[in-house]
Design an enzyme around this catalytic site. Structure first.
Site, PDB file in Angstrom:
ATOM      1  N   HIS A  56       0.904  -1.293  -0.100  1.00  0.00           N
ATOM      2  CA  HIS A  56      -0.144   0.041   0.053  1.00  0.00           C
ATOM      3  C   HIS A  56       0.903   1.344   0.074  1.00  0.00           C
ATOM      4  CE1 HIS A  56      -3.535  -2.173   0.319  1.00  0.00           C
ATOM      5  NE2 HIS A  56      -3.301  -2.915   1.620  1.00  0.00           N
TER       6      HIS A  56
ATOM      7  N   ASP B 165      -2.693 -10.649  -2.463  1.00  0.00           N
ATOM      8  CA  ASP B 165      -3.174 -10.074  -1.096  1.00  0.00           C
ATOM      9  C   ASP B 165      -4.539  -9.864  -1.203  1.00  0.00           C
ATOM     10  OD1 ASP B 165      -2.211  -8.604   1.527  1.00  0.00           O
ATOM     11  OD2 ASP B 165      -3.734  -7.559   0.830  1.00  0.00           O
TER      12      ASP B 165
ATOM     13  N   HIS C 108      -6.282  -7.495  -0.605  1.00  0.00           N
ATOM     14  CA  HIS C 108      -6.442  -6.079  -0.764  1.00  0.00           C
ATOM     15  C   HIS C 108      -5.851  -5.625  -2.167  1.00  0.00           C
ATOM     16  CE1 HIS C 108      -6.845  -6.330   3.656  1.00  0.00           C
ATOM     17  NE2 HIS C 108      -7.932  -5.643   3.392  1.00  0.00           N
TER      18      HIS C 108
ATOM     19  N   ASP D  31      -4.208 -12.786   3.240  1.00  0.00           N
ATOM     20  CA  ASP D  31      -5.314 -12.480   3.921  1.00  0.00           C
ATOM     21  C   ASP D  31      -6.853 -12.695   3.309  1.00  0.00           C
ATOM     22  OD1 ASP D  31      -4.497 -10.443   2.188  1.00  0.00           O
ATOM     23  OD2 ASP D  31      -4.638  -8.965   3.364  1.00  0.00           O
TER      24      ASP D  31
ATOM     25  N   TYR E 247      -3.613 -12.286   8.693  1.00  0.00           N
ATOM     26  CA  TYR E 247      -3.774 -11.582  10.096  1.00  0.00           C
ATOM     27  C   TYR E 247      -4.465 -12.796  11.051  1.00  0.00           C
ATOM     28  CZ  TYR E 247      -2.662  -7.785   7.299  1.00  0.00           C
ATOM     29  OH  TYR E 247      -2.055  -6.837   6.835  1.00  0.00           O
TER      30      TYR E 247
HETATM   31  C1  SP5 Z   1      -1.310  -5.124   3.764  1.00  0.00           C
HETATM   32  C2  SP5 Z   1      -2.688  -5.192   4.151  1.00  0.00           C
HETATM   33  O1  SP5 Z   1      -3.126  -6.571   4.128  1.00  0.00           O
HETATM   34  N1  SP5 Z   1      -3.069  -4.102   4.815  1.00  0.00           N
HETATM   35  C3  SP5 Z   1      -4.436  -4.076   4.754  1.00  0.00           C
HETATM   36  C4  SP5 Z   1      -4.903  -2.825   5.436  1.00  0.00           C
HETATM   37  C5  SP5 Z   1      -6.229  -2.899   5.545  1.00  0.00           C
HETATM   38  N2  SP5 Z   1      -6.633  -2.274   6.754  1.00  0.00           N
HETATM   39  C6  SP5 Z   1      -8.091  -1.860   6.670  1.00  0.00           C
HETATM   40  C7  SP5 Z   1      -8.672  -1.519   7.941  1.00  0.00           C
HETATM   41  C8  SP5 Z   1      -9.983  -0.917   7.714  1.00  0.00           C
HETATM   42  C9  SP5 Z   1     -10.685  -0.645   8.884  1.00  0.00           C
HETATM   43  N3  SP5 Z   1     -10.668  -1.895   9.550  1.00  0.00           N
HETATM   44  C10 SP5 Z   1     -11.660  -1.619  10.900  1.00  0.00           C
HETATM   45  C11 SP5 Z   1     -11.565  -2.986  11.586  1.00  0.00           C
HETATM   46  C12 SP5 Z   1     -12.765  -2.966  12.705  1.00  0.00           C
HETATM   47  N4  SP5 Z   1     -12.786  -4.140  13.274  1.00  0.00           N
HETATM   48 ZN    ZN Z   2      -4.353  -7.130   2.601  1.00  0.00          ZN
END
Ligand code: SP5
Ligand code: ZN
Length: 351
Positions: free
Chosen positions: A167, A203, A205, A290, A329
């Site tokens: 990212h 990934d 995302h 993930d 994760y």
């Molecule tokens: C490297 C990678 O996989 N980064 C992913 C980052 C995505 N994070 C987004 C989080 C969005 C808000 N999450 C809220 C969780 C509420 N329980």
């Molecule tokens: Zn990710």
């Protein structure tokens, strides 16, 4: 295949994430890398320490503005007394210099460390603490070391990187990423092999940072399969199929939330075929695990066998390959998922 590693990952503990103004525990934990390492050690992997790389490796993919900022961000924050008053022990942005404020001229670098953070961070979730810079730099060194090994032509290499990187853009950090490890590996492969390089990002995302870094570079193909940002998922603003890069060198395959092995593997095969048709001579796999069912950060439902099959598909390209760890994760599952992907890749290369 060799597993490149750095103990320095453990010096980065973001200590949670600030999301919609709320401090949440966060999932990008030091235990992630330790869990993957333990599983690969059980499988008999050979570990190689990351070698410190020259600053050229950093600046192939990042502006000096970002790297100079990150290198000092914690010390400056701490030096300003912010851990005591107001009591914030991580660097957190509060003001974002939106381009529309500036009538086309560049903003000056803010004097206050509180404001400076928003000049380089694009979200509030990616916190900087005392060891963040050392760990991020070591992760980039890890990826570039692995790329150097893969470029020698004696088989693939795996970079067990943490924090993740895909990212991070040339000049900004976010999404739990500070420096773009996969992009740095691609730049090293490009330099060492002279071949066109494909980055295939599996990934959950969208790999928005990698897309942005290589948008204008037709010698680095960037492809990503991910949960549809249009269905409300991070990075929200990017990852749509309409983003094709200059000269069509970028490819995005967004999937509906809930998509499982069939749809996901069809997309991985599509990206592999695209890289082959476009003449890729070296490969970076941005390996987030993930997308697995059970991961707390994504609604995709890929199985462990799915990761193994994806590995086979990408190994079948038969290219000098570096696999770079991105997200994943679910601490109980990530070791096995990575192992399946890497074993699948080795099977695909032999076939
Ligand atoms: C490297 C990678 O996989 N980064 C992913 C980052 C995505 N994070 C987004 C989080 C969005 C808000 N999450 C809220 C969780 C509420 N329980
Ligand atoms: Zn990710």
């Amino acid at each position: 295949m060799p597993v490149v590693w750095s103990d320095l990952h453990g010096s980065h503990d973001p200590g949670g994430e600030i999301w919609v103004g709320v401090h949440t525990p966060g999932t990008e934990l030091p235990a992630r890398a330790d869990a993957i390492r333990a599983e690969l050690a059980d499988a008999g992997a050979a570990f190689v320490d990351a070698e410190r790389q020259p600053d050229e490796a950093l600046h192939a993919v990042h502006d000096a503005g970002l790297t100079d900022y990150l290198a000092r961000a914690w010390e400056d924050w701490n030096g300003a007394g912010l851990p005591d008053d107001p009591g914030q022990d991580r660097v957190v942005p509060y003001l974002f210099p939106d381009p529309s404020l500036f009538s086309g001229f560049p903003p000056t670098i803010a004097a206050s460390p509180t404001a400076r953070a928003g000049q380089f961070a694009y979200d509030t979730m990616t916190l900087v603490g005392p060891g963040t810079w050392e760990a991020a730099r070591a992760a980039l060194d890890t990826a570039v070391t692995a790329a150097g090994l893969a470029a020698r032509g004696d088989g693939p290499a795996y970079a067990l990187t943490r924090p993740p990187g895909h990212h991070a853009t040339r000049s900004a950090f976010g999404g739990s990423c500070y420096l773009n490890n996969s992009a740095a590996a691609a730049a090293r492969l490009r330099r060492d092999t002279g071949a066109r390089v494909a980055v295939i990002d599996i990934d959950a995302h969208h790999g928005n940072g990698t897309q942005a870094i290589f948008w204008d570079d037709s010698e680095v193909l960037t492809g990503s399969v991910h949960v549809d940002p249009g269905a409300g998922w991070f990075p929200h603003f990017l990852g749509f199929a309409s983003e094709t890069g200059r000269d069509g060198s970028n490819r995005n395959l967004p999937l509906a939330p809930g998509a499982g092995d069939d749809a996901w593997l069809a997309a991985v095969a599509e990206l592999a075929g695209w890289a082959r048709e476009r003449g890729a001579g070296a490969l970076v796999v941005a390996l987030g695990v993930d997308a697995a069912a059970g991961d707390p950060e994504s609604p995709l439902r890929v199985s462990a066998n799915g990761y193994r099959a994806a590995g086979r598909e990408l190994g079948d390209l038969g290219l000098p390959t570096v696999v770079v760890q991105e997200g994943g994760y679910d601490l109980a599952a990530i070791g096995r998922l990575v192992r399946e992907a890497l074993e699948g890749l080795e099977e695909g290369m032999r076939a």
